[in-house]
Design a protein around this motif. Structure first.
Motif, short mmCIF file in Angstrom:
data_model
loop_
_atom_site.label_atom_id
_atom_site.label_comp_id
_atom_site.label_asym_id
_atom_site.label_seq_id
_atom_site.Cartn_x
_atom_site.Cartn_y
_atom_site.Cartn_z
N THR A 1 -5.16 -14.59 -1.77
CA THR A 1 -5.85 -15.76 -2.33
C THR A 1 -4.86 -16.75 -2.93
O THR A 1 -5.09 -17.97 -2.87
CB THR A 1 -6.85 -15.32 -3.40
OG1 THR A 1 -6.17 -14.56 -4.41
CG2 THR A 1 -7.96 -14.46 -2.79
N VAL A 2 -3.77 -16.24 -3.49
CA VAL A 2 -2.76 -17.13 -4.07
C VAL A 2 -2.09 -17.95 -2.97
O VAL A 2 -1.85 -19.16 -3.12
CB VAL A 2 -1.72 -16.32 -4.86
CG1 VAL A 2 -0.66 -17.26 -5.45
CG2 VAL A 2 -2.39 -15.53 -5.97
N ASP B 1 -3.39 -18.71 -0.06
CA ASP B 1 -4.37 -19.68 0.43
C ASP B 1 -4.47 -20.88 -0.51
O ASP B 1 -4.58 -22.03 -0.06
CB ASP B 1 -5.74 -19.01 0.56
CG ASP B 1 -5.76 -17.94 1.63
OD1 ASP B 1 -4.86 -17.97 2.52
OD2 ASP B 1 -6.64 -17.04 1.58
N GLU B 2 -4.42 -20.61 -1.80
CA GLU B 2 -4.46 -21.72 -2.77
C GLU B 2 -3.21 -22.57 -2.67
O GLU B 2 -3.28 -23.80 -2.76
CB GLU B 2 -4.60 -21.15 -4.19
CG GLU B 2 -4.74 -22.20 -5.28
CD GLU B 2 -6.05 -22.96 -5.20
OE1 GLU B 2 -6.14 -24.05 -5.81
OE2 GLU B 2 -6.98 -22.46 -4.53
N LYS C 1 -3.51 -24.77 0.40
CA LYS C 1 -4.47 -25.85 0.18
C LYS C 1 -3.83 -26.96 -0.65
O LYS C 1 -3.97 -28.15 -0.33
CB LYS C 1 -5.72 -25.31 -0.52
CG LYS C 1 -6.81 -26.36 -0.68
CD LYS C 1 -7.97 -25.84 -1.51
CE LYS C 1 -7.62 -25.87 -2.99
NZ LYS C 1 -8.79 -25.59 -3.86
N ARG C 2 -3.14 -26.59 -1.69
CA ARG C 2 -2.50 -27.60 -2.53
C ARG C 2 -1.32 -28.25 -1.81
O ARG C 2 -1.05 -29.44 -2.03
CB ARG C 2 -2.05 -26.97 -3.84
CG ARG C 2 -3.18 -26.34 -4.63
CD ARG C 2 -2.89 -26.30 -6.08
NE ARG C 2 -3.93 -25.59 -6.83
CZ ARG C 2 -4.04 -25.60 -8.14
NH1 ARG C 2 -3.16 -26.30 -8.85
NH2 ARG C 2 -4.99 -24.94 -8.76
N THR D 1 -10.66 -29.11 -8.55
CA THR D 1 -10.84 -28.01 -7.60
C THR D 1 -10.38 -28.35 -6.19
O THR D 1 -9.59 -27.61 -5.60
CB THR D 1 -12.32 -27.59 -7.55
OG1 THR D 1 -12.77 -27.28 -8.87
CG2 THR D 1 -12.51 -26.37 -6.65
N HIS D 2 -10.85 -29.46 -5.66
CA HIS D 2 -10.66 -29.75 -4.24
C HIS D 2 -9.37 -30.51 -3.93
O HIS D 2 -8.83 -30.36 -2.85
CB HIS D 2 -11.87 -30.54 -3.71
CG HIS D 2 -13.18 -29.85 -3.91
ND1 HIS D 2 -13.53 -28.70 -3.22
CD2 HIS D 2 -14.22 -30.13 -4.74
CE1 HIS D 2 -14.73 -28.31 -3.61
NE2 HIS D 2 -15.18 -29.16 -4.52
N ASN E 1 -6.48 -30.72 -5.97
CA ASN E 1 -5.32 -30.34 -6.77
C ASN E 1 -4.05 -30.34 -5.93
O ASN E 1 -4.07 -29.94 -4.76
CB ASN E 1 -5.52 -28.95 -7.38
CG ASN E 1 -6.29 -29.02 -8.69
OD1 ASN E 1 -6.48 -30.10 -9.24
ND2 ASN E 1 -6.72 -27.88 -9.18
N MET F 1 -0.15 -26.82 -9.76
CA MET F 1 -0.04 -25.38 -9.58
C MET F 1 1.25 -24.84 -10.17
O MET F 1 1.27 -23.74 -10.73
CB MET F 1 -0.12 -25.05 -8.08
CG MET F 1 -0.21 -23.57 -7.79
SD MET F 1 -0.41 -23.23 -6.01
CE MET F 1 -0.60 -21.45 -6.03
#
Length: 305
Positions: free
Chosen positions: A88-89, A91-92, A95-96, A250-251, A253, A258
Motif C-alpha cells: 500500500t505504501v 501504491d501511495e 500515486k503521488r 487525498t486525491h 497529494n 509524503m
C-alpha cells in the motif's frame, strides 16, 4: 646565439610550469565544488541504506563505517524482496509521483508558453497602461514573488472551495503556473532582448508574418532560454510543499507532502525519508542531464545563426 636559445627554452619551461600549475588549481577547485554539490545526494542515498544507529552516528562510507541494509527502501515496498509483492505504501508513492509529474510538467509547460509570449511582447512592443510602461509592467510581474505564500493561504483556500478546486490536480496546475510565471517572463524577456530585431525585420521583408518570424527565426534562437526557464520552473513546482499540503488532502497529494510525513511514534524515520527523497529527486536529475544536452545544442545553434 646559444644563450638566446637557452633563455627561450627556459622561458618556455617557465610558461609551461605556470600554465600547468594554473590548470591544476582550476581542476582542484572544480573537483572540490563538485564534491560539495554532490555530497547532499550522496548523503541521502547512503542514509536510505542505514539502520537507526548508523544514522545517529553519522556513518559515511558503506562497508567501512556500516553495513548497508534495505531498511528505507523496504519501508516503501521498493526493496528487492518486496518489489514483487503488494504494498500500500508503494501504491501511495506511485500515486503521488504521478500527481507530482502531471502538475509539475503541466504547470511548467503552460508557464513557459505564456511567459514566452508575454516576454516577447514586452521586449518588442511598447505598452502603456495608465502610468505603467514596459519596465513598470515587468517589475509588476517580478513583485509578485515578494509576497509571502502564507499571505495567500486563506484567499486561495476560500476561492478554491467556492470553485470546487480543492484537492484537484487542475487547482495545483493553475496555482503553480501563476507562481512560476513571473520568473519565466523575466528570463525570457532578457533572452528576447539579446536577439537583434534586424533578424525579424529581414524575415518580414522576406514575406513572413510576425508570427511566422517568431516561430521560424526567433524561437529557435531563444530555445536555450526556454529550456532553462522550463528546468527552473519544473524544479520549483516539483518541490513545492506549502500549497500542496494546504489545498490537497487525498486525491491530489504530491511527493513533498509524503516526504514530510515520514514521522513515527519514535521520531523521524530518516531511512524512509532518505529513500523517498532520492526517489523523488531522481527524475529531476535525469531530466536535467537530458535537457542539458539540448541546452548546449541550442546555444551553439543560436551562436551560429
Amino acid at each position: 646565439m646559444n644563450k638566446a636559445i637557452f633563455r627561450d627554452s627556459e622561458a618556455d619551461r617557465s610558461f609551461r610550469a605556470s600554465w600547468f600549475a594554473g590548470r591544476t588549481v582550476i581542476y582542484l577547485l572544480l573537483i572540490f565544488w563538485t564534491v560539495v554539490c554532490l555530497f547532499p545526494i550522496y548523503w541521502t542515498v547512503t542514509t536510505s541504506f542505514k539502520m537507526a544507529p548508523n544514522v545517529m552516528q553519522g556513518a559515511l562510507v558503506p562497508w567501512v563505517d556500516y553495513s548497508p541494509a534495505w531498511l528505507g527502501w523496504r519501508s516503501l515496498g521498493l526493496s528487492p524482496e518486496t518489489i514483487g509483492a503488494g504494498s500500500t505504501v508503494r501504491d501511495e508513492f506511485l500515486k503521488r509521483f504521478l500527481n507530482s509529474t502531471i502538475t509539475a510538467l503541466s504547470a511548467s509547460s503552460i508557464a513557459v508558453v505564456l511567459g514566452s509570449l508575454a516576454a516577447y511582447g514586452l521586449s518588442r512592443f511598447s505598452y502603456k497602461f495608465g502610468f505603467m510602461r514596459n519596465a513598470d509592467i515587468s517589475f509588476f510581474f517580478l513583485s509578485q514573488l515578494i509576497l509571502p505564500p502564507v499571505v495567500l493561504a486563506l484567499p486561495f483556500l476560500v476561492l478554491y472551495k467556492q470553485l470546487a478546486l480543492l484537492d484537484t490536480r487542475i487547482g495545483l496546475i493553475l496555482l503553480y503556473t501563476l507562481t512560476v510565471l513571473p520568473i519565466v517572463i523575466w528570463i525570457m524577456r532578457d533572452q528576447f532582448e539579446s536577439i537583434p530585431m534586424e533578424l525579424e525585420e529581414a524575415a518580414l521583408v522576406d514575406g513572413l508574418s510576425i508570427w511566422g518570424a517568431f516561430f521560424s527565426v526567433i524561437l529557435p534562437i531563444a530555445l536555450p532560454g526556454m529550456i532553462a526557464a522550463f528546468i527552473l520552473s519544473l524544479v520549483l513546482t516539483w518541490n513545492e510543499y506549502f500549497f500542496a499540503a494546504l489545498l490537497t488532502s487525498t486525491h491530489a497529494n504530491t511527493l513533498p507532502v509524503m516526504v514530510a510525513s515520514q514521522t513515527g511514534s519514535q521520531g523521524i524515520n530518516w531511512w524512509s525519508m532518505a529513500a523517498l527523497s532520492f526517489a523523488a529527486i531522481l527524475p529531476l536529475i535525469v531530466i536535467g542531464i537530458v535537457l542539458e544536452r539540448y541546452l548546449i545544442k541550442g546555444m551553439t545553434a543560436g551562436a551560429v545563426k
